[in-house]
Design a protein around this motif. Structure first.
Motif, PDB file in Angstrom:
ATOM      1  N   ALA A   2     -70.746  72.627  78.455  1.00  0.00           N
ATOM      2  CA  ALA A   2     -71.348  71.386  78.934  1.00  0.00           C
ATOM      3  C   ALA A   2     -71.905  70.574  77.766  1.00  0.00           C
ATOM      4  O   ALA A   2     -72.249  71.113  76.724  1.00  0.00           O
ATOM      5  CB  ALA A   2     -72.465  71.707  79.919  1.00  0.00           C
ATOM      6  N   LYS A  53     -78.769  69.853  82.531  1.00  0.00           N
ATOM      7  CA  LYS A  53     -77.810  69.742  83.628  1.00  0.00           C
ATOM      8  C   LYS A  53     -78.240  68.675  84.626  1.00  0.00           C
ATOM      9  O   LYS A  53     -77.420  67.870  85.088  1.00  0.00           O
ATOM     10  CB  LYS A  53     -77.664  71.095  84.326  1.00  0.00           C
ATOM     11  N   GLU A  57     -75.990  65.351  85.301  1.00  0.00           N
ATOM     12  CA  GLU A  57     -75.464  65.078  86.643  1.00  0.00           C
ATOM     13  C   GLU A  57     -75.949  63.735  87.175  1.00  0.00           C
ATOM     14  O   GLU A  57     -75.200  63.007  87.818  1.00  0.00           O
ATOM     15  CB  GLU A  57     -75.836  66.214  87.590  1.00  0.00           C
TER      16      GLU A  57
END
Length: 89
Positions: A2, A53, A57
């Motif tokens: 990621a 994260k 997102e």
């Protein structure tokens, strides 16, 4: 792997969207104070995996795409082109 958001990338992504830190906090669930403290740090600073994260997102839901470094430097762009197309060119 990621994308690891840096303080500068976070500020740039917010600027693309016209968001204040509070807007990003609302969209991501990460507190405004955490975002502010992160953006004030050196470029080598990183968020926790969970907060990274959540921000990633939120930015992606808002239409941004993070570009891997791949030799040319990491970047951010809008997922769809100005003409409304995507990946057709």
């Amino acid at each position: 792997m990621a994308v690891r958001i840096t303080p500068r990338m976070c500020k740039a992504a917010r600027a693309f969207l016209g968001w204040q830190q509070a807007d990003l906090g609302t969209a991501s669930g990460v507190s405004k104070s955490t975002i502010g403290a992160f953006e004030a740090k050196e470029e080598t600073a990183y968020l926790t995996v969970m907060n990274n994260k959540a921000l990633l997102e939120a930015f992606e839901r808002a239409g941004l795409e993070f570009i891997a470094e791949n030799g040319g430097g990491a970047g951010i762009r809008f997922r769809n082109r100005a003409d409304g197309t995507r990946d057709e060119h």
